[in-house]
Design a protein around this motif. Structure first.
Motif, PDB file in Angstrom:
ATOM      1  N   ILE A 188      29.383  46.839  44.368  1.00 35.39           N
ATOM      2  CA  ILE A 188      29.951  46.876  43.045  1.00 35.39           C
ATOM      3  C   ILE A 188      30.021  45.843  42.346  1.00 35.39           C
ATOM      4  O   ILE A 188      30.677  44.821  42.734  1.00 35.39           O
ATOM      5  N   ILE A 189      29.746  45.767  40.901  1.00 34.85           N
ATOM      6  CA  ILE A 189      29.611  44.563  40.171  1.00 34.85           C
ATOM      7  C   ILE A 189      30.439  44.837  38.917  1.00 34.85           C
ATOM      8  O   ILE A 189      30.094  46.012  38.434  1.00 34.85           O
ATOM      9  N   VAL A 190      31.370  44.352  38.132  1.00 35.54           N
ATOM     10  CA  VAL A 190      32.193  44.780  37.332  1.00 35.54           C
ATOM     11  C   VAL A 190      32.391  43.734  36.469  1.00 35.54           C
ATOM     12  O   VAL A 190      32.529  42.341  36.535  1.00 35.54           O
ATOM     13  N   THR A 191      32.674  43.962  35.084  1.00 34.58           N
ATOM     14  CA  THR A 191      32.775  43.332  33.886  1.00 34.58           C
ATOM     15  C   THR A 191      34.031  43.823  33.301  1.00 34.58           C
ATOM     16  O   THR A 191      34.021  45.163  33.094  1.00 34.58           O
ATOM     17  N   ALA A 192      35.017  43.027  32.826  1.00 35.23           N
ATOM     18  CA  ALA A 192      36.304  43.301  32.330  1.00 35.23           C
ATOM     19  C   ALA A 192      36.613  42.482  31.241  1.00 35.23           C
ATOM     20  O   ALA A 192      36.408  41.155  31.192  1.00 35.23           O
ATOM     21  N   ALA A 193      37.659  42.947  30.314  1.00 34.97           N
ATOM     22  CA  ALA A 193      38.366  42.248  29.339  1.00 34.97           C
ATOM     23  C   ALA A 193      39.432  41.599  30.047  1.00 34.97           C
ATOM     24  O   ALA A 193      40.081  42.080  30.812  1.00 34.97           O
ATOM     25  N   CYS A 194      39.710  40.574  29.608  1.00 38.93           N
ATOM     26  CA  CYS A 194      40.968  39.805  30.091  1.00 38.93           C
ATOM     27  C   CYS A 194      42.141  39.825  29.391  1.00 38.93           C
ATOM     28  O   CYS A 194      41.893  40.205  27.855  1.00 38.93           O
ATOM     29  N   GLU A 195      43.242  39.712  29.493  1.00 43.38           N
ATOM     30  CA  GLU A 195      44.548  39.937  28.833  1.00 43.38           C
ATOM     31  C   GLU A 195      44.678  38.797  28.191  1.00 43.38           C
ATOM     32  O   GLU A 195      44.059  37.900  28.449  1.00 43.38           O
ATOM     33  N   GLY A 196      45.276  39.121  26.856  1.00 47.57           N
ATOM     34  CA  GLY A 196      45.596  37.840  25.950  1.00 47.57           C
ATOM     35  C   GLY A 196      44.359  37.193  25.456  1.00 47.57           C
ATOM     36  O   GLY A 196      43.818  36.268  25.319  1.00 47.57           O
ATOM     37  N   MET A 240      34.458  28.173  25.535  1.00 48.40           N
ATOM     38  CA  MET A 240      34.789  27.724  27.020  1.00 48.40           C
ATOM     39  C   MET A 240      34.151  28.666  27.949  1.00 48.40           C
ATOM     40  O   MET A 240      34.760  29.767  28.152  1.00 48.40           O
ATOM     41  N   ILE A 241      33.669  28.259  28.943  1.00 49.14           N
ATOM     42  CA  ILE A 241      33.139  28.839  30.375  1.00 49.14           C
ATOM     43  C   ILE A 241      34.289  28.548  31.343  1.00 49.14           C
ATOM     44  O   ILE A 241      34.118  27.158  31.642  1.00 49.14           O
ATOM     45  N   GLU A 242      34.936  29.417  31.890  1.00 47.15           N
ATOM     46  CA  GLU A 242      35.800  28.980  33.338  1.00 47.15           C
ATOM     47  C   GLU A 242      35.094  29.730  34.277  1.00 47.15           C
ATOM     48  O   GLU A 242      34.754  30.700  34.205  1.00 47.15           O
ATOM     49  N   ARG A 243      34.940  29.103  35.470  1.00 48.28           N
ATOM     50  CA  ARG A 243      34.497  29.402  36.605  1.00 48.28           C
ATOM     51  C   ARG A 243      35.554  29.493  37.882  1.00 48.28           C
ATOM     52  O   ARG A 243      36.179  28.244  37.935  1.00 48.28           O
ATOM     53  N   ILE A 244      35.660  30.522  38.434  1.00 49.20           N
ATOM     54  CA  ILE A 244      36.704  30.371  39.559  1.00 49.20           C
ATOM     55  C   ILE A 244      36.072  30.677  40.825  1.00 49.20           C
ATOM     56  O   ILE A 244      35.287  31.699  41.091  1.00 49.20           O
ATOM     57  N   ASP A 245      36.561  30.086  41.855  1.00 43.51           N
ATOM     58  CA  ASP A 245      36.043  29.977  43.346  1.00 43.51           C
ATOM     59  C   ASP A 245      34.771  30.124  43.121  1.00 43.51           C
ATOM     60  O   ASP A 245      33.850  30.901  43.598  1.00 43.51           O
ATOM     61  N   THR A 246      34.343  28.860  42.651  1.00 47.71           N
ATOM     62  CA  THR A 246      32.795  28.497  42.607  1.00 47.71           C
ATOM     63  C   THR A 246      32.423  27.917  43.832  1.00 47.71           C
ATOM     64  O   THR A 246      33.018  26.843  44.323  1.00 47.71           O
ATOM     65  N   ALA A 247      31.142  28.178  44.550  1.00 44.96           N
ATOM     66  CA  ALA A 247      30.518  27.657  45.741  1.00 44.96           C
ATOM     67  C   ALA A 247      29.232  27.298  45.049  1.00 44.96           C
ATOM     68  O   ALA A 247      28.916  27.127  43.880  1.00 44.96           O
ATOM     69  N   THR A 248      28.204  26.683  45.821  1.00 44.67           N
ATOM     70  CA  THR A 248      27.205  26.349  45.723  1.00 44.67           C
ATOM     71  C   THR A 248      26.348  27.559  44.963  1.00 44.67           C
ATOM     72  O   THR A 248      25.495  27.044  43.956  1.00 44.67           O
ATOM     73  N   ARG A 249      26.418  28.538  45.470  1.00 46.86           N
ATOM     74  CA  ARG A 249      25.429  29.578  45.130  1.00 46.86           C
ATOM     75  C   ARG A 249      26.017  30.469  44.051  1.00 46.86           C
ATOM     76  O   ARG A 249      25.098  30.866  43.241  1.00 46.86           O
ATOM     77  N   MET A 250      27.297  30.620  43.907  1.00 42.47           N
ATOM     78  CA  MET A 250      27.838  31.589  42.802  1.00 42.47           C
ATOM     79  C   MET A 250      29.377  31.242  42.818  1.00 42.47           C
ATOM     80  O   MET A 250      29.911  30.545  43.605  1.00 42.47           O
ATOM     81  N   ASN A 254      34.886  34.080  26.448  1.00 42.00           N
ATOM     82  CA  ASN A 254      35.122  34.866  25.344  1.00 42.00           C
ATOM     83  C   ASN A 254      36.181  35.917  25.676  1.00 42.00           C
ATOM     84  O   ASN A 254      35.830  37.103  25.079  1.00 42.00           O
ATOM     85  N   GLY A 255      37.108  35.789  26.673  1.00 44.65           N
ATOM     86  CA  GLY A 255      37.789  37.003  26.689  1.00 44.65           C
ATOM     87  C   GLY A 255      37.250  38.079  27.759  1.00 44.65           C
ATOM     88  O   GLY A 255      37.923  39.046  28.022  1.00 44.65           O
ATOM     89  N   VAL A 256      36.340  37.674  28.407  1.00 45.86           N
ATOM     90  CA  VAL A 256      35.603  38.480  29.268  1.00 45.86           C
ATOM     91  C   VAL A 256      35.426  38.036  30.753  1.00 45.86           C
ATOM     92  O   VAL A 256      34.989  36.787  30.737  1.00 45.86           O
ATOM     93  N   ALA A 257      35.702  38.964  31.942  1.00 52.40           N
ATOM     94  CA  ALA A 257      35.372  38.065  33.097  1.00 52.40           C
ATOM     95  C   ALA A 257      34.357  39.023  33.642  1.00 52.40           C
ATOM     96  O   ALA A 257      34.305  40.221  33.607  1.00 52.40           O
TER      97      ALA A 257
END
Length: 114
Positions: free
Chosen positions: A106-114, A1-11, A18-21
Motif C-alpha cells: 500500500i502506497i499512501v499520500t496524505a496532507a500534513c497537519e499545520g 522546501m522538500i523534507e526527506r525522512i528516513d532516507t537511504a540510498t534507494r529511497m 507543500n504540506g503533503v506527505a
C-alpha cells in the motif's frame, strides 16, 4: 522546501513537500492477506504520525495485490481501518510484488497537519 525522512540510498520512507506527505510503499508480515494488510496499515499509520499526519488526512492510496482474488479479504481489513467519512481516493490493482511471499503493498499520500 522538500523534507526527506528516513532516507537511504534507494529511497526515503517519507517525502514531504507543500504540506503533503508521500509515503513509500508498505508491506506487512503474516501468512494471510488479512494479516499482511493489518501489519501494513499499522506501518502506514506509524509513518503518517512521523510525518505529522493521520489516516483521516489521507488524500490517496494505491493498493497492489499479488492476486485480485484477495480483494475482498484485503477490503475487510481496509474498511475497518479507514476512519469513517475520510476514505481517500484509491486505486487497487494486481502486480507481481518484490518477494513471492508478499500479498499486498500500500502506497499512501496524505496532507500534513499545520
Amino acid at each position: 522546501m522538500i523534507e526527506r525522512i528516513d532516507t537511504a540510498t534507494r529511497m526515503s520512507k517519507i517525502v514531504k513537500h507543500n504540506g503533503v506527505a508521500y509515503l513509500c510503499g508498505q508491506v506487512g508480515d503474516g501468512s494471510t492477506v488479512a494479516e499482511q494488510t493489518r501489519d501494513c496499515l499499522s506501518r502506514v499509520e506509524a509513518l503518517l504520525a512521523k510525518a505529522g499526519s493521520h489516516p483521516d488526512r489521507m488524500l490517496q492510496a494505491i493498493v497492489w495485490l499479488s492476486d485480485m482474488a484477495d480483494f475482498e479479504e484485503m477490503n475487510a481489513v481496509w474498511d475497518a481501518w479507514v476512519p469513517q467519512g475520510h476514505a481517500p481516493a484509491r486505486a487497487c490493482g494486481e502486480a507481481k510484488l518484490a518477494r513471492p511471499d508478499l500479498k499486498v503493498e500500500i502506497i499512501v499520500t496524505a496532507a500534513c497537519e499545520g
